[in-house]
Design a protein around this motif. Sequence first.
Motif, PDB file in Angstrom:
ATOM      1  N   MET A 108      -5.795  -4.258 -20.058  1.00 48.13           N
ATOM      2  CA  MET A 108      -6.290  -3.082 -19.490  1.00 48.13           C
ATOM      3  C   MET A 108      -5.302  -2.279 -18.730  1.00 48.13           C
ATOM      4  SD  MET A 108      -9.855  -3.868 -17.863  1.00 48.13           S
ATOM      5  CE  MET A 108     -11.343  -3.901 -18.959  1.00 48.13           C
ATOM      6  N   SER A 109      -5.279  -0.967 -18.618  1.00 45.18           N
ATOM      7  CA  SER A 109      -4.762   0.032 -17.910  1.00 45.18           C
ATOM      8  C   SER A 109      -5.026  -0.388 -16.409  1.00 45.18           C
ATOM      9  CB  SER A 109      -4.759   1.386 -18.217  1.00 45.18           C
ATOM     10  OG  SER A 109      -5.848   1.663 -17.691  1.00 45.18           O
ATOM     11  N   SER A 110      -4.026  -0.378 -15.469  1.00 43.91           N
ATOM     12  CA  SER A 110      -4.444  -0.459 -14.056  1.00 43.91           C
ATOM     13  C   SER A 110      -5.595   0.476 -13.571  1.00 43.91           C
ATOM     14  CB  SER A 110      -3.376  -0.295 -13.099  1.00 43.91           C
ATOM     15  OG  SER A 110      -2.826   1.015 -12.920  1.00 43.91           O
ATOM     16  N   LEU A 162       4.642  10.044  -7.348  1.00 39.76           N
ATOM     17  CA  LEU A 162       5.553  10.051  -8.410  1.00 39.76           C
ATOM     18  C   LEU A 162       4.716  10.206  -9.929  1.00 39.76           C
ATOM     19  CD1 LEU A 162       8.153   7.642  -7.040  1.00 39.76           C
ATOM     20  CD2 LEU A 162       8.305  10.341  -7.515  1.00 39.76           C
ATOM     21  N   GLY A 163       3.519  10.020 -10.051  1.00 38.73           N
ATOM     22  CA  GLY A 163       3.039   9.814 -11.156  1.00 38.73           C
ATOM     23  C   GLY A 163       3.237   8.715 -12.000  1.00 38.73           C
ATOM     24  N   VAL A 164       3.411   7.476 -11.352  1.00 37.80           N
ATOM     25  CA  VAL A 164       3.912   6.361 -12.108  1.00 37.80           C
ATOM     26  C   VAL A 164       2.896   5.354 -11.891  1.00 37.80           C
ATOM     27  CG1 VAL A 164       6.400   7.070 -12.425  1.00 37.80           C
ATOM     28  CG2 VAL A 164       5.713   5.574 -10.643  1.00 37.80           C
ATOM     29  N   GLU A 165       2.935   4.045 -12.632  1.00 43.20           N
ATOM     30  CA  GLU A 165       2.157   2.941 -12.205  1.00 43.20           C
ATOM     31  C   GLU A 165       3.030   2.302 -11.458  1.00 43.20           C
ATOM     32  OE1 GLU A 165      -0.905   1.945 -13.211  1.00 43.20           O
ATOM     33  OE2 GLU A 165      -1.002   3.698 -14.415  1.00 43.20           O
ATOM     34  N   PRO A 222       0.881  -1.205  -0.105  1.00 44.38           N
ATOM     35  CA  PRO A 222       0.072   0.232   0.004  1.00 44.38           C
ATOM     36  C   PRO A 222       0.967   1.298   0.121  1.00 44.38           C
ATOM     37  CG  PRO A 222      -0.979  -1.672   1.631  1.00 44.38           C
ATOM     38  CD  PRO A 222       0.354  -2.089   1.074  1.00 44.38           C
ATOM     39  N   THR A 223       2.164   1.211   0.671  1.00 39.99           N
ATOM     40  CA  THR A 223       2.789   2.455   0.593  1.00 39.99           C
ATOM     41  C   THR A 223       3.509   2.522  -0.704  1.00 39.99           C
ATOM     42  OG1 THR A 223       3.099   2.067   3.094  1.00 39.99           O
ATOM     43  CG2 THR A 223       4.991   3.327   1.976  1.00 39.99           C
ATOM     44  N   LEU A 224       3.886   1.468  -1.360  1.00 35.63           N
ATOM     45  CA  LEU A 224       4.229   1.452  -2.683  1.00 35.63           C
ATOM     46  C   LEU A 224       3.345   2.354  -3.632  1.00 35.63           C
ATOM     47  CD1 LEU A 224       6.203  -1.889  -3.580  1.00 35.63           C
ATOM     48  CD2 LEU A 224       7.127   0.524  -3.468  1.00 35.63           C
ATOM     49  N   PHE A 251      10.015  -2.396 -11.586  1.00 32.24           N
ATOM     50  CA  PHE A 251      10.505  -2.816 -12.827  1.00 32.24           C
ATOM     51  C   PHE A 251      11.319  -1.714 -13.628  1.00 32.24           C
ATOM     52  CE2 PHE A 251       9.539  -3.404 -17.646  1.00 32.24           C
ATOM     53  CZ  PHE A 251       9.951  -4.887 -17.730  1.00 32.24           C
ATOM     54  N   HIS A 252      12.664  -1.854 -13.803  1.00 28.13           N
ATOM     55  CA  HIS A 252      13.402  -0.859 -14.488  1.00 28.13           C
ATOM     56  C   HIS A 252      13.829  -1.053 -15.978  1.00 28.13           C
ATOM     57  CE1 HIS A 252      16.203  -3.962 -12.807  1.00 28.13           C
ATOM     58  NE2 HIS A 252      17.140  -3.533 -13.971  1.00 28.13           N
TER      59      HIS A 252
END
Length: 130
Positions: free
Chosen positions: A94-96, A54-57, A45-47, A63-64
Amino acid sequence: MDIGKRLRIIRESKDLSQGDIERRSGLLRSYISRVEGGYTGPSLPTLEKFARALGVEPYQLLFHNSGLPKAARLPEQNHLTKPAKKLLRLFDHMSSGDRKMLLMMAGKLGRELSSSKSRFGDHLGRFRAN
């Protein structure tokens, strides 16, 4: 790669300070510092909070490589009907955000159907009693 280092790299690449992440996520700056320093590991949940700030998935924090990570191979689901298999394939693409919305709608629909059956059962019980 260490998750803390990954968080710091993404944050710095977006020109954000730990204070910016604190304001966007509600996480304490001292906690953010401890995670980035590798002294503690964040929960899932913290991630998600870090990812939103950060505006990312969320998967991008783990995953880098470029592109999407490959999904894990699941055992064949021969017992599923053809429409169910097609639905699962569509769900995978689908997108998350779309997945979350679909699951939220399905949950609401399930609760509505459940309460409708309950109300219908009440009416049917009264009808049979007469």
